[in-house]
Design a protein around this motif. Structure first.
Motif, PDB file in Angstrom:
ATOM      1  N   SER A   1      25.602 -54.958  22.023  1.00 49.22           N
ATOM      2  CA  SER A   1      24.077 -55.271  21.460  1.00 49.22           C
ATOM      3  C   SER A   1      23.282 -54.031  21.351  1.00 49.22           C
ATOM      4  O   SER A   1      22.488 -53.926  21.968  1.00 49.22           O
ATOM      5  CB  SER A   1      23.479 -56.388  22.437  1.00 49.22           C
ATOM      6  N   TYR A   2      23.823 -53.204  20.281  1.00 48.11           N
ATOM      7  CA  TYR A   2      23.090 -52.114  20.330  1.00 48.11           C
ATOM      8  C   TYR A   2      21.691 -52.132  19.620  1.00 48.11           C
ATOM      9  O   TYR A   2      20.773 -51.291  20.441  1.00 48.11           O
ATOM     10  CB  TYR A   2      23.704 -51.108  19.293  1.00 48.11           C
ATOM     11  N   PRO A   3      21.270 -52.980  18.732  1.00 50.37           N
ATOM     12  CA  PRO A   3      19.860 -52.971  18.302  1.00 50.37           C
ATOM     13  C   PRO A   3      18.917 -53.556  19.614  1.00 50.37           C
ATOM     14  O   PRO A   3      17.845 -53.082  19.715  1.00 50.37           O
ATOM     15  CB  PRO A   3      19.923 -54.147  16.997  1.00 50.37           C
ATOM     16  N   ILE A   4      19.384 -54.498  20.215  1.00 54.67           N
ATOM     17  CA  ILE A   4      18.730 -55.151  21.249  1.00 54.67           C
ATOM     18  C   ILE A   4      18.474 -54.020  22.488  1.00 54.67           C
ATOM     19  O   ILE A   4      17.508 -53.892  23.088  1.00 54.67           O
ATOM     20  CB  ILE A   4      19.281 -56.464  21.786  1.00 54.67           C
ATOM     21  N   ALA A   5      19.669 -53.464  22.738  1.00 57.75           N
ATOM     22  CA  ALA A   5      19.474 -52.253  23.687  1.00 57.75           C
ATOM     23  C   ALA A   5      18.281 -51.141  23.530  1.00 57.75           C
ATOM     24  O   ALA A   5      17.736 -50.945  24.350  1.00 57.75           O
ATOM     25  CB  ALA A   5      20.795 -51.842  24.146  1.00 57.75           C
ATOM     26  N   ILE A   6      18.503 -50.972  22.196  1.00 59.58           N
ATOM     27  CA  ILE A   6      17.461 -49.773  21.559  1.00 59.58           C
ATOM     28  C   ILE A   6      15.955 -50.434  21.694  1.00 59.58           C
ATOM     29  O   ILE A   6      15.070 -49.789  22.320  1.00 59.58           O
ATOM     30  CB  ILE A   6      17.730 -49.248  20.270  1.00 59.58           C
ATOM     31  N   VAL A   7      15.760 -51.561  21.288  1.00 62.38           N
ATOM     32  CA  VAL A   7      14.435 -52.341  21.331  1.00 62.38           C
ATOM     33  C   VAL A   7      13.896 -52.289  22.756  1.00 62.38           C
ATOM     34  O   VAL A   7      12.808 -52.024  22.919  1.00 62.38           O
ATOM     35  CB  VAL A   7      14.518 -53.614  20.575  1.00 62.38           C
ATOM     36  N   ILE A   8      14.754 -52.802  23.821  1.00 66.32           N
ATOM     37  CA  ILE A   8      14.368 -52.914  25.138  1.00 66.32           C
ATOM     38  C   ILE A   8      14.060 -51.684  25.580  1.00 66.32           C
ATOM     39  O   ILE A   8      13.218 -51.501  26.454  1.00 66.32           O
ATOM     40  CB  ILE A   8      15.302 -53.697  25.954  1.00 66.32           C
ATOM     41  N   PHE A   9      15.049 -50.541  25.406  1.00 68.76           N
ATOM     42  CA  PHE A   9      14.768 -49.152  25.678  1.00 68.76           C
ATOM     43  C   PHE A   9      13.306 -48.598  25.322  1.00 68.76           C
ATOM     44  O   PHE A   9      12.465 -48.088  26.199  1.00 68.76           O
ATOM     45  CB  PHE A   9      15.818 -47.986  25.502  1.00 68.76           C
ATOM     46  N   ILE A  10      13.127 -48.761  24.245  1.00 62.87           N
ATOM     47  CA  ILE A  10      12.033 -48.248  23.412  1.00 62.87           C
ATOM     48  C   ILE A  10      10.582 -49.059  24.128  1.00 62.87           C
ATOM     49  O   ILE A  10       9.797 -48.477  24.486  1.00 62.87           O
ATOM     50  CB  ILE A  10      11.966 -48.228  22.070  1.00 62.87           C
ATOM     51  N   ALA A  11      10.731 -50.215  24.007  1.00 62.71           N
ATOM     52  CA  ALA A  11       9.391 -51.282  24.493  1.00 62.71           C
ATOM     53  C   ALA A  11       9.172 -51.143  25.729  1.00 62.71           C
ATOM     54  O   ALA A  11       8.119 -51.384  26.168  1.00 62.71           O
ATOM     55  CB  ALA A  11       9.794 -52.703  23.803  1.00 62.71           C
ATOM     56  N   SER A  12      10.371 -51.193  26.791  1.00 68.10           N
ATOM     57  CA  SER A  12      10.357 -51.285  27.954  1.00 68.10           C
ATOM     58  C   SER A  12      10.180 -50.065  28.877  1.00 68.10           C
ATOM     59  O   SER A  12       9.604 -50.100  30.039  1.00 68.10           O
ATOM     60  CB  SER A  12      11.200 -52.128  28.793  1.00 68.10           C
ATOM     61  N   VAL A  13      10.390 -49.025  28.187  1.00 67.96           N
ATOM     62  CA  VAL A  13      10.493 -47.729  29.099  1.00 67.96           C
ATOM     63  C   VAL A  13       9.772 -46.483  28.264  1.00 67.96           C
ATOM     64  O   VAL A  13       8.875 -46.042  28.955  1.00 67.96           O
ATOM     65  CB  VAL A  13      12.195 -47.095  29.231  1.00 67.96           C
ATOM     66  N   VAL A  14      10.185 -46.346  27.300  1.00 70.65           N
ATOM     67  CA  VAL A  14       9.453 -45.266  26.427  1.00 70.65           C
ATOM     68  C   VAL A  14       7.959 -45.258  26.330  1.00 70.65           C
ATOM     69  O   VAL A  14       6.965 -44.572  26.459  1.00 70.65           O
ATOM     70  CB  VAL A  14      10.175 -44.842  25.114  1.00 70.65           C
ATOM     71  N   VAL A  15       7.518 -46.738  25.615  1.00 73.99           N
ATOM     72  CA  VAL A  15       6.384 -46.972  25.354  1.00 73.99           C
ATOM     73  C   VAL A  15       5.400 -46.977  26.515  1.00 73.99           C
ATOM     74  O   VAL A  15       4.443 -46.429  26.567  1.00 73.99           O
ATOM     75  CB  VAL A  15       6.082 -48.110  24.546  1.00 73.99           C
ATOM     76  N   PRO A  16       5.655 -47.696  27.684  1.00 74.22           N
ATOM     77  CA  PRO A  16       4.779 -47.805  28.709  1.00 74.22           C
ATOM     78  C   PRO A  16       4.631 -46.557  29.513  1.00 74.22           C
ATOM     79  O   PRO A  16       3.600 -46.105  29.720  1.00 74.22           O
ATOM     80  CB  PRO A  16       5.422 -48.774  29.780  1.00 74.22           C
ATOM     81  N   LEU A  17       5.678 -45.612  29.679  1.00 71.05           N
ATOM     82  CA  LEU A  17       5.573 -44.266  30.174  1.00 71.05           C
ATOM     83  C   LEU A  17       5.059 -43.398  29.428  1.00 71.05           C
ATOM     84  O   LEU A  17       4.096 -42.559  29.728  1.00 71.05           O
ATOM     85  CB  LEU A  17       7.218 -43.862  30.262  1.00 71.05           C
ATOM     86  N   GLY A  18       5.006 -43.557  28.008  1.00 72.56           N
ATOM     87  CA  GLY A  18       4.287 -42.587  26.931  1.00 72.56           C
ATOM     88  C   GLY A  18       2.870 -42.818  27.126  1.00 72.56           C
ATOM     89  O   GLY A  18       2.002 -41.723  27.226  1.00 72.56           O
ATOM     90  N   LYS A  19       2.421 -44.285  27.234  1.00 70.81           N
ATOM     91  CA  LYS A  19       1.055 -44.452  27.173  1.00 70.81           C
ATOM     92  C   LYS A  19       0.277 -43.928  28.450  1.00 70.81           C
ATOM     93  O   LYS A  19      -0.704 -43.407  28.484  1.00 70.81           O
ATOM     94  CB  LYS A  19       0.815 -46.095  27.156  1.00 70.81           C
ATOM     95  N   MET A  20       1.348 -43.918  29.690  1.00 71.17           N
ATOM     96  CA  MET A  20       0.536 -43.754  30.840  1.00 71.17           C
ATOM     97  C   MET A  20       0.372 -42.125  30.897  1.00 71.17           C
ATOM     98  O   MET A  20      -0.315 -41.613  31.493  1.00 71.17           O
ATOM     99  CB  MET A  20       1.452 -44.041  31.998  1.00 71.17           C
ATOM    100  N   ILE A  21       1.600 -41.448  30.351  1.00 68.16           N
ATOM    101  CA  ILE A  21       1.348 -39.957  30.414  1.00 68.16           C
ATOM    102  C   ILE A  21       0.351 -39.249  29.530  1.00 68.16           C
ATOM    103  O   ILE A  21      -0.349 -38.517  29.969  1.00 68.16           O
ATOM    104  CB  ILE A  21       2.687 -39.417  29.855  1.00 68.16           C
ATOM    105  N   SER A  22       0.042 -40.022  28.295  1.00 72.11           N
ATOM    106  CA  SER A  22      -0.802 -39.708  27.545  1.00 72.11           C
ATOM    107  C   SER A  22      -2.333 -39.983  27.908  1.00 72.11           C
ATOM    108  O   SER A  22      -3.268 -39.111  27.519  1.00 72.11           O
ATOM    109  CB  SER A  22      -0.534 -40.466  26.025  1.00 72.11           C
ATOM    110  N   LEU A  23      -2.531 -41.044  28.528  1.00 76.59           N
ATOM    111  CA  LEU A  23      -3.779 -41.436  29.156  1.00 76.59           C
ATOM    112  C   LEU A  23      -4.038 -40.527  30.151  1.00 76.59           C
ATOM    113  O   LEU A  23      -5.361 -40.192  30.272  1.00 76.59           O
ATOM    114  CB  LEU A  23      -3.975 -42.861  29.503  1.00 76.59           C
ATOM    115  N   GLY A  24      -3.115 -40.124  31.226  1.00 74.91           N
ATOM    116  CA  GLY A  24      -3.179 -39.165  32.223  1.00 74.91           C
ATOM    117  C   GLY A  24      -3.750 -37.776  31.674  1.00 74.91           C
ATOM    118  O   GLY A  24      -4.697 -37.198  32.100  1.00 74.91           O
ATOM    119  N   TRP A  25      -3.130 -37.409  30.345  1.00 75.44           N
ATOM    120  CA  TRP A  25      -3.194 -35.861  29.992  1.00 75.44           C
ATOM    121  C   TRP A  25      -4.866 -36.096  29.495  1.00 75.44           C
ATOM    122  O   TRP A  25      -5.452 -35.105  29.602  1.00 75.44           O
ATOM    123  CB  TRP A  25      -2.239 -35.703  28.746  1.00 75.44           C
TER     124      TRP A  25
END
Length: 205
Positions: free
Chosen positions: A94-118
């Motif tokens: 399930s490659y498309p679902i895995a990619i969506v989950i990884f981006i939405a659940s890992v990359v986006v929240p972590l990126g938002k916190m790092i950007s806001l902290g910066w």
């Protein structure tokens, strides 16, 4: 009260209506156009967004370490973290679902916190910085924030969407609530961050 810059509208007693954006003197308690409350710019500085961001960081740890979903495969049920779930979906094809989950659940929240902290660090730091560059980062965070709830929807709907030939069933786990809290706190942190603080700093850039 915050000591506003001498050349700012707030320091000169001007306030803005958040409904129709009319500017008027602060002694008027309501907007003469739409009747909404007139108010000065927020006076909490970066304390409020920093506090909300710290709450998001605290909830991020259990959101990543606790099982986000329980996977039943061939009659065997196991709890999986977000990263483990992504790996299972990837290995199942399930490659498309895995990619969506990884981006939405890992990359986006972590990126938002790092950007806001910066952003908060740049506003607080006495060192010179490019105000235009910091403003661009703020706009990116604001745009991403409009899609923040996608993170929660992806995880919540995964249980109903993933059916791999009746061989796998996925149910939400204990990390769903702290993960939702991360999304909410990052949204609030972005909303309470006042971009005018960037331009209050008298640095070249």
């Amino acid at each position: 009260m915050t000591a506003y810059p001498a050349d700012s509208a707030a320091a000169q007693g001007w306030s803005v209506c958040q409904t129709c954006m009319r500017i008027d003197k602060e002694h008027n308690t309501s907007c003469p156009i739409c009747g909404s409350r007139l108010q000065l710019r927020p006076d909490h500085g970066i304390q409020q967004p920093v506090a909300l961001l710290l709450c998001a960081v605290v909830f991020y740890l259990p959101a990543m370490l606790w099982p986000i979903m329980h996977t039943t495969q061939l009659g065997r049920t196991t709890g999986n973290t977000i990263t483990q779930g992504v790996l299972i979906l990837w290995s199942s094809g399930s490659y498309p679902i895995a990619i969506v989950i990884f981006i939405a659940s890992v990359v986006v929240p972590l990126g938002k916190m790092i950007s806001l902290g910066w952003l908060c660090w740049r506003v607080y730091s006495p060192q010179p910085f490019s105000r235009r560059q910091v403003t661009r980062v703020y706009f990116v965070v604001e745009i991403i924030g409009k899609w923040s709830m996608v993170d929660v929807f992806v995880v919540a709907l995964l249980a109903g969407l993933v059916q791999l030939d009746n061989l796998m069933r996925i149910e939400p786990g204990n990390a769903t609530l702290p993960f939702t809290a991360v999304v909410i706190f990052t949204m609030l942190a972005a909303q309470t961050f006042d971009p005018r603080l960037i331009w209050d700093k008298e640095h070249a850039g």
